[in-house]
Design a protein around this motif. Sequence first.
Motif, PDB file in Angstrom:
ATOM      1  N   ASN A  77       0.815  -1.218   0.000  1.00  0.00           N
ATOM      2  CA  ASN A  77       0.000   0.000   0.000  1.00  0.00           C
ATOM      3  C   ASN A  77       0.853   1.275   0.000  1.00  0.00           C
ATOM      4  OD1 ASN A  77       0.939   0.267   2.633  1.00  0.00           O
ATOM      5  ND2 ASN A  77      -1.057   0.061   3.593  1.00  0.00           N
ATOM      6  N   GLY A  78       2.187   1.117  -0.065  1.00  0.00           N
ATOM      7  CA  GLY A  78       3.086   2.259  -0.123  1.00  0.00           C
ATOM      8  C   GLY A  78       3.636   2.704   1.214  1.00  0.00           C
ATOM      9  N   GLN A  79       3.167   2.123   2.308  1.00  0.00           N
ATOM     10  CA  GLN A  79       3.633   2.496   3.643  1.00  0.00           C
ATOM     11  C   GLN A  79       5.008   1.897   3.909  1.00  0.00           C
ATOM     12  OE1 GLN A  79       1.102   1.029   6.736  1.00  0.00           O
ATOM     13  NE2 GLN A  79       2.304   1.934   8.381  1.00  0.00           N
ATOM     14  N   LYS A  80       5.959   2.753   4.277  1.00  0.00           N
ATOM     15  CA  LYS A  80       7.305   2.285   4.595  1.00  0.00           C
ATOM     16  C   LYS A  80       7.354   1.846   6.053  1.00  0.00           C
ATOM     17  CE  LYS A  80       9.961   4.738   1.169  1.00  0.00           C
ATOM     18  NZ  LYS A  80      10.430   3.572   0.460  1.00  0.00           N
ATOM     19  N   PHE A  81       8.161   0.827   6.322  1.00  0.00           N
ATOM     20  CA  PHE A  81       8.381   0.386   7.695  1.00  0.00           C
ATOM     21  C   PHE A  81       9.772  -0.219   7.798  1.00  0.00           C
ATOM     22  CE2 PHE A  81       6.775  -3.288   5.550  1.00  0.00           C
ATOM     23  CZ  PHE A  81       7.268  -4.402   6.210  1.00  0.00           C
ATOM     24  N   VAL A  82      10.195  -0.467   9.022  1.00  0.00           N
ATOM     25  CA  VAL A  82      11.556  -0.941   9.282  1.00  0.00           C
ATOM     26  C   VAL A  82      11.498  -2.358   9.829  1.00  0.00           C
ATOM     27  CG1 VAL A  82      13.641  -0.496  10.622  1.00  0.00           C
ATOM     28  CG2 VAL A  82      12.327   1.408   9.725  1.00  0.00           C
ATOM     29  N   VAL A  83      12.393  -3.204   9.329  1.00  0.00           N
ATOM     30  CA  VAL A  83      12.502  -4.593   9.771  1.00  0.00           C
ATOM     31  C   VAL A  83      13.905  -4.802  10.334  1.00  0.00           C
ATOM     32  CG1 VAL A  83      12.533  -7.009   9.001  1.00  0.00           C
ATOM     33  CG2 VAL A  83      10.870  -5.422   8.047  1.00  0.00           C
ATOM     34  N   ASN A  84      13.997  -5.506  11.433  1.00  0.00           N
ATOM     35  CA  ASN A  84      15.298  -5.876  11.966  1.00  0.00           C
ATOM     36  C   ASN A  84      15.855  -7.000  11.088  1.00  0.00           C
ATOM     37  OD1 ASN A  84      17.487  -6.843  13.387  1.00  0.00           O
ATOM     38  ND2 ASN A  84      16.514  -6.614  15.375  1.00  0.00           N
ATOM     39  N   ALA A  85      16.876  -6.682  10.306  1.00  0.00           N
ATOM     40  CA  ALA A  85      17.426  -7.641   9.343  1.00  0.00           C
ATOM     41  C   ALA A  85      17.984  -8.881  10.035  1.00  0.00           C
ATOM     42  CB  ALA A  85      18.505  -6.965   8.500  1.00  0.00           C
ATOM     43  N   GLU A  86      18.350  -8.769  11.303  1.00  0.00           N
ATOM     44  CA  GLU A  86      18.900  -9.917  12.026  1.00  0.00           C
ATOM     45  C   GLU A  86      17.823 -10.946  12.361  1.00  0.00           C
ATOM     46  OE1 GLU A  86      22.121  -8.835  14.917  1.00  0.00           O
ATOM     47  OE2 GLU A  86      21.237  -6.855  14.566  1.00  0.00           O
TER      48      GLU A  86
ATOM     49  N   ILE B 154      15.392 -11.870  10.140  1.00  0.00           N
ATOM     50  CA  ILE B 154      14.852 -12.459   8.909  1.00  0.00           C
ATOM     51  C   ILE B 154      15.280 -13.916   8.802  1.00  0.00           C
ATOM     52  CG2 ILE B 154      14.911 -12.395   6.388  1.00  0.00           C
ATOM     53  CD1 ILE B 154      15.210  -9.356   6.576  1.00  0.00           C
ATOM     54  N   ARG B 155      14.291 -14.784   8.632  1.00  0.00           N
ATOM     55  CA  ARG B 155      14.574 -16.216   8.421  1.00  0.00           C
ATOM     56  C   ARG B 155      14.650 -16.516   6.933  1.00  0.00           C
ATOM     57  NH1 ARG B 155      11.431 -20.406  11.729  1.00  0.00           N
ATOM     58  NH2 ARG B 155      13.288 -20.224  12.990  1.00  0.00           N
ATOM     59  N   THR B 156      13.624 -16.059   6.160  1.00  0.00           N
ATOM     60  CA  THR B 156      13.619 -16.313   4.724  1.00  0.00           C
ATOM     61  C   THR B 156      13.053 -15.109   3.982  1.00  0.00           C
ATOM     62  OG1 THR B 156      11.410 -17.315   4.748  1.00  0.00           O
ATOM     63  CG2 THR B 156      13.288 -18.815   4.990  1.00  0.00           C
TER      64      THR B 156
ATOM     65  N   LEU C 217      10.027 -13.743   9.346  1.00  0.00           N
ATOM     66  CA  LEU C 217      10.935 -13.559  10.473  1.00  0.00           C
ATOM     67  C   LEU C 217      11.043 -14.837  11.292  1.00  0.00           C
ATOM     68  CD1 LEU C 217       9.771 -10.043  11.730  1.00  0.00           C
ATOM     69  CD2 LEU C 217      11.458 -10.601   9.969  1.00  0.00           C
ATOM     70  N   ILE C 218      12.020 -14.885  12.184  1.00  0.00           N
ATOM     71  CA  ILE C 218      12.239 -16.089  12.985  1.00  0.00           C
ATOM     72  C   ILE C 218      11.078 -16.367  13.942  1.00  0.00           C
ATOM     73  CG2 ILE C 218      14.758 -16.020  12.803  1.00  0.00           C
ATOM     74  CD1 ILE C 218      14.856 -14.816  15.590  1.00  0.00           C
ATOM     75  N   ASN C 219      10.262 -15.348  14.263  1.00  0.00           N
ATOM     76  CA  ASN C 219       9.116 -15.570  15.151  1.00  0.00           C
ATOM     77  C   ASN C 219       7.858 -15.986  14.380  1.00  0.00           C
ATOM     78  OD1 ASN C 219       8.220 -13.210  13.965  1.00  0.00           O
ATOM     79  ND2 ASN C 219       8.093 -12.046  15.859  1.00  0.00           N
ATOM     80  N   GLY C 220       7.971 -16.122  13.050  1.00  0.00           N
ATOM     81  CA  GLY C 220       6.848 -16.559  12.231  1.00  0.00           C
ATOM     82  C   GLY C 220       6.092 -15.423  11.558  1.00  0.00           C
ATOM     83  N   ASP C 221       6.302 -14.177  12.006  1.00  0.00           N
ATOM     84  CA  ASP C 221       5.651 -13.044  11.341  1.00  0.00           C
ATOM     85  C   ASP C 221       6.108 -12.985   9.896  1.00  0.00           C
ATOM     86  OD1 ASP C 221       4.529 -12.397  13.765  1.00  0.00           O
ATOM     87  OD2 ASP C 221       5.705 -10.580  14.075  1.00  0.00           O
ATOM     88  N   GLN C 222       5.222 -12.525   9.026  1.00  0.00           N
ATOM     89  CA  GLN C 222       5.612 -12.368   7.625  1.00  0.00           C
ATOM     90  C   GLN C 222       5.045 -11.075   7.068  1.00  0.00           C
ATOM     91  OE1 GLN C 222       4.327 -15.940   5.688  1.00  0.00           O
ATOM     92  NE2 GLN C 222       2.330 -15.110   5.193  1.00  0.00           N
ATOM     93  N   PHE C 223       5.766 -10.510   6.119  1.00  0.00           N
ATOM     94  CA  PHE C 223       5.408  -9.251   5.500  1.00  0.00           C
ATOM     95  C   PHE C 223       5.563  -9.383   3.996  1.00  0.00           C
ATOM     96  CE2 PHE C 223       7.460  -8.398   9.580  1.00  0.00           C
ATOM     97  CZ  PHE C 223       6.451  -7.743  10.254  1.00  0.00           C
ATOM     98  N   ILE C 224       4.616  -8.828   3.243  1.00  0.00           N
ATOM     99  CA  ILE C 224       4.724  -8.759   1.791  1.00  0.00           C
ATOM    100  C   ILE C 224       5.140  -7.342   1.452  1.00  0.00           C
ATOM    101  CG2 ILE C 224       3.495  -8.972  -0.394  1.00  0.00           C
ATOM    102  CD1 ILE C 224       1.642 -10.979   1.005  1.00  0.00           C
ATOM    103  N   VAL C 225       6.209  -7.211   0.667  1.00  0.00           N
ATOM    104  CA  VAL C 225       6.792  -5.905   0.385  1.00  0.00           C
ATOM    105  C   VAL C 225       6.959  -5.685  -1.110  1.00  0.00           C
ATOM    106  CG1 VAL C 225       7.995  -5.822   2.612  1.00  0.00           C
ATOM    107  CG2 VAL C 225       9.165  -6.759   0.625  1.00  0.00           C
TER     108      VAL C 225
END
Length: 65
Positions: free
Chosen positions: A8-17, A19-21, A32-40
């Motif tokens: 939707n164009g909203q920027k956000f920050v992810v802790n790169a450390e 990231i699982r896949t 992410l390693i906790n199971g959260d996922q984001f589509i970018v």
Amino acid sequence: MITVTRLNGQKFVVNAELIRTVESNPDTTIRLINGDQFIVKESMDEVVKLSVEYGQSLRKLLPPT
């Protein structure tokens, strides 16, 4: 930390450390390693590049051994 963009164009920050896949199917999905996922909007290659640059910037902060 890396800055990425939701579809939707909203920027956000992810802790790169945390990231699982990163997958491209066809949208880029960061899991992410906790199971959260984001589509970018960024491509898989771009997310990898940003993550590598983040890691390199951290190593520059370490004192020489």
